[in-house]
Design a protein around this motif. Structure first.
Motif, mmCIF file in Angstrom:
data_model
loop_
_atom_site.group_PDB
_atom_site.id
_atom_site.type_symbol
_atom_site.label_atom_id
_atom_site.label_comp_id
_atom_site.label_asym_id
_atom_site.label_seq_id
_atom_site.Cartn_x
_atom_site.Cartn_y
_atom_site.Cartn_z
ATOM 1 N N TRP A 1 -8.527 -5.690 9.906
ATOM 2 C CA TRP A 1 -8.160 -5.665 11.324
ATOM 3 C C TRP A 1 -9.307 -5.048 12.109
ATOM 4 O O TRP A 1 -9.990 -4.134 11.621
ATOM 5 N N ASN B 1 -1.843 -5.451 11.066
ATOM 6 C CA ASN B 1 -2.118 -5.658 12.497
ATOM 7 C C ASN B 1 -1.159 -4.855 13.375
ATOM 8 O O ASN B 1 -1.573 -4.176 14.324
ATOM 9 N N GLY B 2 0.127 -4.935 13.077
ATOM 10 C CA GLY B 2 1.111 -4.216 13.880
ATOM 11 C C GLY B 2 0.937 -2.711 13.790
ATOM 12 O O GLY B 2 1.077 -1.988 14.791
ATOM 13 N N ASP C 1 7.764 -8.784 6.239
ATOM 14 C CA ASP C 1 6.535 -9.239 6.907
ATOM 15 C C ASP C 1 5.390 -9.268 5.908
ATOM 16 O O ASP C 1 5.316 -8.429 4.996
ATOM 17 N N ASP C 2 4.480 -10.223 6.083
ATOM 18 C CA ASP C 2 3.336 -10.284 5.168
ATOM 19 C C ASP C 2 2.356 -9.153 5.444
ATOM 20 O O ASP C 2 2.445 -8.442 6.449
ATOM 21 N N THR D 1 5.791 -5.885 -0.072
ATOM 22 C CA THR D 1 5.510 -7.299 0.177
ATOM 23 C C THR D 1 4.681 -7.904 -0.943
ATOM 24 O O THR D 1 4.924 -9.037 -1.379
ATOM 25 N N THR E 1 7.098 0.429 10.760
ATOM 26 C CA THR E 1 6.492 -0.016 9.500
ATOM 27 C C THR E 1 7.543 -0.185 8.414
ATOM 28 O O THR E 1 7.521 -1.172 7.655
ATOM 29 N N THR F 1 0.292 -9.066 8.782
ATOM 30 C CA THR F 1 1.159 -8.760 9.924
ATOM 31 C C THR F 1 1.472 -7.265 9.974
ATOM 32 O O THR F 1 1.467 -6.656 11.052
ATOM 33 N N LEU F 2 1.723 -6.677 8.815
ATOM 34 C CA LEU F 2 1.986 -5.241 8.759
ATOM 35 C C LEU F 2 0.765 -4.444 9.199
ATOM 36 O O LEU F 2 0.876 -3.502 9.996
ATOM 37 N N ARG G 1 9.754 -3.346 9.275
ATOM 38 C CA ARG G 1 9.082 -4.622 9.050
ATOM 39 C C ARG G 1 8.775 -4.833 7.561
ATOM 40 O O ARG G 1 8.761 -5.961 7.079
#
Length: 407
Positions: A62, A28-29, A21-22, A183, A13, A25-26, A16
């Motif tokens: 998510w 979800n990952g 990362d948007d 972000t 985390t 994306t953060l 990224r």
């Protein structure tokens, strides 16, 4: 989840987040890695306010068990009221903000009435446990309404979250919040720079072109428009109507300019200064002409709507010219403006001011006409030679041929 799993998710985390990362994306990952490590998250929701001219913040969603139709949802300012504001006041996050608490958990698989409407909905969808969390920012670290990071986590695991699950979320969610805040702050800087400076100037400033006096010589098609009789109208119109009136007319001009690839550099009450650069003078002038056509269409539609609702209307005068200008930072060390200056800018302003004398809504310089592609050039007709204030020589000006101009 063991220590190695927690450290791996936290490290990912952070990396990224630093990489930019948007937010979705953060999220979800983060959720996928938690599930892979044994934390049975079924739904994840992240909320953060922002600074934006239109919306107050954004929600990121998510789900492990079904596709998310709208993974990113902006929400309007709550001050506007309406259904969204009422729903917000009935939400657990509103309750947490009002009480000053940082966390709220409720089992969904137990009998009894749920505290908030959303909990009953989630229980009906098979969720068994629910946890809401708020990570608050210090006052000095808040920007506008962006003063906290809010998240919600649910599971379908029989018996709900375990104590270890809750402890793991308490350790990892602040890391996710910090990455999403980073972000979102970059997005705030970009949106504010573009909103207040213009799209291209905002991009250039964020790239680091902020040195006072740093400017480049460019060739551009220059747009200068204003509203007919604005000063007199502003004195007669009710004060609560003035800002909506200006916004309506600015909206159609800016939308048309942006739609044709131009950049709005300055708003001066009723006036708009914009440039078109494109790939060479011919394309730049053709783009400006397309913007003029689009603006006139929008202007006619706007006036029809305003007349139908009993609101005042206005005409728009436009001057178009082309030439070399200096484009960059101008001002003092304490206050800079990223704009264009030069004789061509002055001439464009004077051309626009001649619309009243020539009794035309739009006037083009000879240089602008000559730069157009031949087919577009044939749409323009001369209205004669005019002496422009502050310009040493008389200028032949042109307007759209009434036989070919769109109404």
């Amino acid at each position: 989840m063991d220590e190695a799993g927690i450290s791996a998710i936290a490290d990912w985390t952070v990396r990224r987040g630093l990489a930019g990362d948007d937010e979705i994306t953060l999220l979800n990952g983060f959720c996928e890695r938690c599930v892979d490590a044994g934390l049975e998250i079924a739904r994840g929701l992240a909320i953060i306010d922002t600074l934006h001219p239109v919306y107050e913040g954004r929600v990121f969603s998510w789900s492990s068990d079904k596709p998310v139709e709208t993974p990113v949802s902006p929400y309007a300012p709550m001050s506007l009221g309406g259904y969204a504001a009422e729903s917000w006041k009935n939400s657990p996050f509103y309750h947490l903000l009002q009480t000053g608490e940082d966390e709220l958990r409720q089992r969904l698989d137990e009998q009894g009435e749920q505290t908030f409407p959303v909990m009953a909905e989630l229980r009906d969808e098979g969720q068994t446990d629910w946890l809401a969390m708020i990570q608050r920012f210090d006052k000095e670290a808040a920007i506008g309404e962006m003063d906290c990071f809010m998240s919600r986590w649910t599971t379908t695991r029989p018996g709900g979250f375990t104590d270890d699950d809750i402890a793991t979320l308490r350790r990892l969610v602040p890391v996710l919040g910090l990455a999403i805040k980073s972000t979102s702050l970059a997005r705030v800087a970009q949106s504010l720079a573009e909103a207040y400076l213009g799209r291209d100037p905002g991009r250039r400033v964020l790239e680091g072109r902020v040195t006072r006096g740093e400017a480049e010589r460019i060739n551009a098609a220059i747009w200068f428009s204003d509203m007919q009789g604005y000063t007199k109208l502003s004195e007669s119109i009710d004060s609560d109507q003035l800002i909506p009136f200006l916004n309506d007319y600015a909206e159609i001009v800016i939308t048309a300019v942006h739609g044709a690839g131009g950049d709005v550099l300055k708003l001066m009450a009723d006036g708009v200064l914009a440039i078109f650069t494109a790939d060479g003078p011919a394309e730049a002038c053709a783009a400006a002409l397309r913007a003029e056509t689009d603006m006139r269409r929008r202007h006619a539609e706007l006036n029809l709507r305003r007349v139908a609702s009993g609101q005042p209307v206005s005409s728009i005068y436009l001057g178009l010219h082309t030439g070399d200008v200096f484009y960059g930072n101008i001002g003092s060390k304490d206050r800079l403006d990223f704009t264009v200056v030069g004789q061509a800018v002055n001439e464009t302003s004077r051309i626009a001011s001649m619309c009243r004398s020539a009794d035309r809504d739009v006037l083009f310089s000879l240089d602008f006409r000559d730069a157009l592609p031949p087919l577009e050039r044939d749409r323009l007709v001369s209205v004669g030679r005019y002496a422009l204030r502050g310009v040493g020589r008389a200028q032949e000006l042109f307007t759209l041929d009434p036989d070919t101009a769109s109404p």
